[in-house]
Scaffold this motif. Structure first.
Motif, PDB file in Angstrom:
ATOM      1  N   TRP A  12       0.880  -1.179   0.000  1.00 17.17           N
ATOM      2  CA  TRP A  12       0.000   0.000   0.000  1.00 17.17           C
ATOM      3  C   TRP A  12       0.911   1.220   0.000  1.00 17.17           C
ATOM      4  O   TRP A  12       1.653   1.439   0.946  1.00 17.17           O
ATOM      5  N   VAL A  13       0.868   2.012  -1.056  1.00 20.14           N
ATOM      6  CA  VAL A  13       1.695   3.215  -1.173  1.00 20.14           C
ATOM      7  C   VAL A  13       0.773   4.428  -1.080  1.00 20.14           C
ATOM      8  O   VAL A  13      -0.144   4.572  -1.891  1.00 20.14           O
ATOM      9  N   SER A  14       1.012   5.264  -0.074  1.00 24.93           N
ATOM     10  CA  SER A  14       0.163   6.442   0.078  1.00 24.93           C
ATOM     11  C   SER A  14       0.970   7.737   0.124  1.00 24.93           C
ATOM     12  O   SER A  14       0.422   8.794   0.401  1.00 24.93           O
ATOM     13  N   PRO A  49       4.647  -7.499   9.660  1.00 24.43           N
ATOM     14  CA  PRO A  49       4.401  -6.314   8.831  1.00 24.43           C
ATOM     15  C   PRO A  49       5.590  -5.354   8.863  1.00 24.43           C
ATOM     16  O   PRO A  49       6.198  -5.128   9.911  1.00 24.43           O
ATOM     17  N   MET A  50       5.919  -4.774   7.714  1.00 24.08           N
ATOM     18  CA  MET A  50       7.078  -3.902   7.609  1.00 24.08           C
ATOM     19  C   MET A  50       6.978  -2.690   8.539  1.00 24.08           C
ATOM     20  O   MET A  50       7.980  -2.253   9.104  1.00 24.08           O
ATOM     21  N   LEU A  51       5.774  -2.137   8.719  1.00 22.52           N
ATOM     22  CA  LEU A  51       5.612  -1.004   9.629  1.00 22.52           C
ATOM     23  C   LEU A  51       6.040  -1.382  11.041  1.00 22.52           C
ATOM     24  O   LEU A  51       6.628  -0.583  11.757  1.00 22.52           O
ATOM     25  N   GLN A  52       5.763  -2.598  11.426  1.00 21.17           N
ATOM     26  CA  GLN A  52       6.167  -3.078  12.750  1.00 21.17           C
ATOM     27  C   GLN A  52       7.678  -3.298  12.797  1.00 21.17           C
ATOM     28  O   GLN A  52       8.342  -2.883  13.746  1.00 21.17           O
ATOM     29  N   GLU A  54       9.979  -1.864  11.142  1.00 18.22           N
ATOM     30  CA  GLU A  54      10.691  -0.587  11.082  1.00 18.22           C
ATOM     31  C   GLU A  54      10.407   0.294  12.293  1.00 18.22           C
ATOM     32  O   GLU A  54      10.934   1.404  12.393  1.00 18.22           O
ATOM     33  N   GLY A  55       9.560  -0.171  13.209  1.00 20.63           N
ATOM     34  CA  GLY A  55       9.262   0.592  14.412  1.00 20.63           C
ATOM     35  C   GLY A  55       8.274   1.731  14.210  1.00 20.63           C
ATOM     36  O   GLY A  55       8.196   2.636  15.030  1.00 20.63           O
ATOM     37  N   TRP A  56       7.520   1.704  13.117  1.00 19.22           N
ATOM     38  CA  TRP A  56       6.554   2.766  12.848  1.00 19.22           C
ATOM     39  C   TRP A  56       5.222   2.510  13.544  1.00 19.22           C
ATOM     40  O   TRP A  56       4.444   3.427  13.753  1.00 19.22           O
ATOM     41  N   ALA A  57       4.921   1.252  13.829  1.00 17.32           N
ATOM     42  CA  ALA A  57       3.633   0.910  14.431  1.00 17.32           C
ATOM     43  C   ALA A  57       3.800  -0.357  15.255  1.00 17.32           C
ATOM     44  O   ALA A  57       4.679  -1.166  14.988  1.00 17.32           O
ATOM     45  N   GLU A  58       2.949  -0.492  16.242  1.00 16.89           N
ATOM     46  CA  GLU A  58       2.933  -1.691  17.071  1.00 16.89           C
ATOM     47  C   GLU A  58       1.616  -2.423  16.847  1.00 16.89           C
ATOM     48  O   GLU A  58       0.582  -1.792  16.600  1.00 16.89           O
ATOM     49  N   PRO A  59       1.641  -3.751  16.932  1.00 15.04           N
ATOM     50  CA  PRO A  59       0.391  -4.505  16.761  1.00 15.04           C
ATOM     51  C   PRO A  59      -0.623  -4.130  17.835  1.00 15.04           C
ATOM     52  O   PRO A  59      -0.249  -3.797  18.960  1.00 15.04           O
ATOM     53  N   ARG A  60      -1.881  -4.148  17.446  1.00 17.56           N
ATOM     54  CA  ARG A  60      -2.974  -3.893  18.392  1.00 17.56           C
ATOM     55  C   ARG A  60      -3.926  -5.070  18.358  1.00 17.56           C
ATOM     56  O   ARG A  60      -4.088  -5.714  17.318  1.00 17.56           O
ATOM     57  N   PRO A  61      -4.590  -5.352  19.462  1.00 18.51           N
ATOM     58  CA  PRO A  61      -5.564  -6.442  19.459  1.00 18.51           C
ATOM     59  C   PRO A  61      -6.676  -6.155  18.451  1.00 18.51           C
ATOM     60  O   PRO A  61      -7.169  -5.020  18.351  1.00 18.51           O
TER      61      PRO A  61
END
Length: 75
Positions: A12-14, A49-52, A54-61
């Protein structure tokens, strides 16, 4: 999920200029692109996931993001 079973990756490229992309794709007036989905064969999949990674996001329930019939109304 169906793409992954077939060995296809999707990105997904935004990060783009919306009007420039709309012009490039010949979108009708008033249409605003949200993202470009890149789909194709990949040699390997990331372990998370790449966002995880790279430290951009953390998993959520999942339960924190599912609502029923209205925003903010949990199942």
């Amino acid at each position: 999920l169906a793409a992954r079973v077939e060995g296809l990756g999707m990105g997904w490229v935004s990060l783009f200029e919306p009007q420039a992309l709309a012009d490039l794709l010949g979108l009708p007036p008033g249409a605003k692109p949200l993202a470009v989905l890149c789909l194709g064969p990949v040699e390997a999949f990331y372990p998370a996931p790449m966002l995880q990674l790279e430290g951009w996001a953390e998993p959520r329930p999942l339960g924190d993001m599912l609502y029923e019939n209205a925003w903010g109304v949990s199942q």
